[in-house]
Motif scaffolding. Sequence first.
Motif, PDB file in Angstrom:
ATOM      1  N   ALA A  38      -6.604   0.802  -2.929  1.00 13.37           N
ATOM      2  CA  ALA A  38      -8.068   0.791  -2.871  1.00 13.37           C
ATOM      3  C   ALA A  38      -8.577   1.616  -1.696  1.00 13.37           C
ATOM      4  O   ALA A  38      -9.711   2.101  -1.710  1.00 13.37           O
ATOM      5  CB  ALA A  38      -8.571  -0.645  -2.779  1.00 13.37           C
ATOM      6  N   LYS A  39      -7.732   1.764  -0.678  1.00 14.75           N
ATOM      7  CA  LYS A  39      -8.116   2.524   0.513  1.00 14.75           C
ATOM      8  C   LYS A  39      -7.500   3.915   0.446  1.00 14.75           C
ATOM      9  O   LYS A  39      -6.313   4.061   0.100  1.00 14.75           O
ATOM     10  CB  LYS A  39      -7.660   1.799   1.781  1.00 14.75           C
TER      11      LYS A  39
ATOM     12  N   LYS B 253      -0.228  -2.969   8.094  1.00 13.35           N
ATOM     13  CA  LYS B 253      -1.009  -1.905   7.478  1.00 13.35           C
ATOM     14  C   LYS B 253      -0.092  -0.708   7.229  1.00 13.35           C
ATOM     15  O   LYS B 253       0.547  -0.196   8.152  1.00 13.35           O
ATOM     16  CB  LYS B 253      -2.181  -1.507   8.369  1.00 13.35           C
ATOM     17  N   ILE B 254      -0.052  -0.278   5.961  1.00  5.24           N
ATOM     18  CA  ILE B 254       0.846   0.800   5.538  1.00  5.24           C
ATOM     19  C   ILE B 254       0.036   1.971   5.011  1.00  5.24           C
ATOM     20  O   ILE B 254      -0.941   1.788   4.291  1.00  5.24           O
ATOM     21  CB  ILE B 254       1.798   0.302   4.432  1.00  5.24           C
ATOM     22  N   ALA B 255       0.459   3.178   5.376  1.00 10.84           N
ATOM     23  CA  ALA B 255      -0.114   4.386   4.801  1.00 10.84           C
ATOM     24  C   ALA B 255       0.996   5.165   4.110  1.00 10.84           C
ATOM     25  O   ALA B 255       2.106   5.287   4.651  1.00 10.84           O
ATOM     26  CB  ALA B 255      -0.765   5.253   5.867  1.00 10.84           C
TER      27      ALA B 255
ATOM     28  N   THR C 151      -2.909   2.072   2.307  1.00  8.58           N
ATOM     29  CA  THR C 151      -3.810   3.223   2.216  1.00  8.58           C
ATOM     30  C   THR C 151      -3.046   4.413   1.650  1.00  8.58           C
ATOM     31  O   THR C 151      -1.936   4.723   2.101  1.00  8.58           O
ATOM     32  CB  THR C 151      -4.373   3.592   3.607  1.00  8.58           C
ATOM     33  N   ALA C 152      -3.624   5.056   0.674  1.00 15.31           N
ATOM     34  CA  ALA C 152      -3.044   6.270   0.113  1.00 15.31           C
ATOM     35  C   ALA C 152      -3.635   7.488   0.815  1.00 15.31           C
ATOM     36  O   ALA C 152      -4.856   7.597   0.939  1.00 15.31           O
ATOM     37  CB  ALA C 152      -3.325   6.350  -1.380  1.00 15.31           C
ATOM     38  N   ILE C 153      -2.774   8.368   1.296  1.00 14.93           N
ATOM     39  CA  ILE C 153      -3.216   9.632   1.882  1.00 14.93           C
ATOM     40  C   ILE C 153      -2.921  10.719   0.850  1.00 14.93           C
ATOM     41  O   ILE C 153      -1.756  10.984   0.526  1.00 14.93           O
ATOM     42  CB  ILE C 153      -2.516   9.917   3.220  1.00 14.93           C
ATOM     43  N   VAL C 154      -3.984  11.306   0.318  1.00 16.87           N
ATOM     44  CA  VAL C 154      -3.841  12.218  -0.812  1.00 16.87           C
ATOM     45  C   VAL C 154      -4.744  13.435  -0.657  1.00 16.87           C
ATOM     46  O   VAL C 154      -5.709  13.426   0.112  1.00 16.87           O
ATOM     47  CB  VAL C 154      -4.208  11.514  -2.144  1.00 16.87           C
ATOM     48  N   ARG C 155      -4.419  14.463  -1.413  1.00 16.06           N
ATOM     49  CA  ARG C 155      -5.333  15.580  -1.622  1.00 16.06           C
ATOM     50  C   ARG C 155      -5.948  15.390  -3.004  1.00 16.06           C
ATOM     51  O   ARG C 155      -5.246  15.085  -3.963  1.00 16.06           O
ATOM     52  CB  ARG C 155      -4.591  16.906  -1.570  1.00 16.06           C
ATOM     53  N   GLY C 156      -7.244  15.574  -3.110  1.00 15.55           N
ATOM     54  CA  GLY C 156      -7.887  15.427  -4.409  1.00 15.55           C
ATOM     55  C   GLY C 156      -8.115  13.971  -4.775  1.00 15.55           C
ATOM     56  O   GLY C 156      -8.133  13.083  -3.928  1.00 15.55           O
TER      57      GLY C 156
END
Length: 209
Positions: free
Chosen positions: A40-41, A2-4, A28-33
């Motif tokens: 997809a996560k 599992k990668i972020a 998983t993408a960690i984003v603002r906005g």
Amino acid sequence: MKIAVICANGKAGRLIVKEAVDRGLDTTAIVRGTNQTAAAKVINKDLFDLSAKDLEDFDVIIDAFGTWTPDTLFQHCSSLKLLCDLVSGKNIRLLVVGGAGSLYVNSEHTVQVMDGSDFPDAFKPLASNMGKALEELRSRNDVKWTYISPAADFRADGARTGSYRLGGEELLVNSNGESVISYSDYAIAMIDEAVNGTHIQQRISVVEN
């Protein structure tokens, strides 16, 4: 696995996410906005608001943070310290999108790229702050970190060749004597390291073949 990817909406972040997703990795993408990536996560959160709980389920965290304005350059250090503190002592690897300015140009490792007379003055504050962040990272024996420096010419819109050459602390050049790599080929190297985990607590560098 599992990668972020943190700051995944940036140019490098988006290509790193795409490379991971294309390989079928749980990403998983960690984003603002709004999420602008292929993931997809999503965790919709500012880097500086992340908690240990946010990151605890991941095997690999990829830090694609970058900032360029004079009043925020210190955040290269503060953001990396925060991430290190969040994964301290855990079996979570932290991979960092680094800079080329701190690479060495001599075998004695006494002269860095940013020390050169031809290094643009406009980029020296950025290179200096990123170099300081790397030095602070080197002291973190409690974190499974890897810092990946691109070639000197890091091309956002460069072609994806599908190959690269891996190095260590010194600036690399390709067969044409050029130190260049595209963001897309850099993303390949980043995900290779995420999958293989062969350079823990090391700085590595990449250049196109």
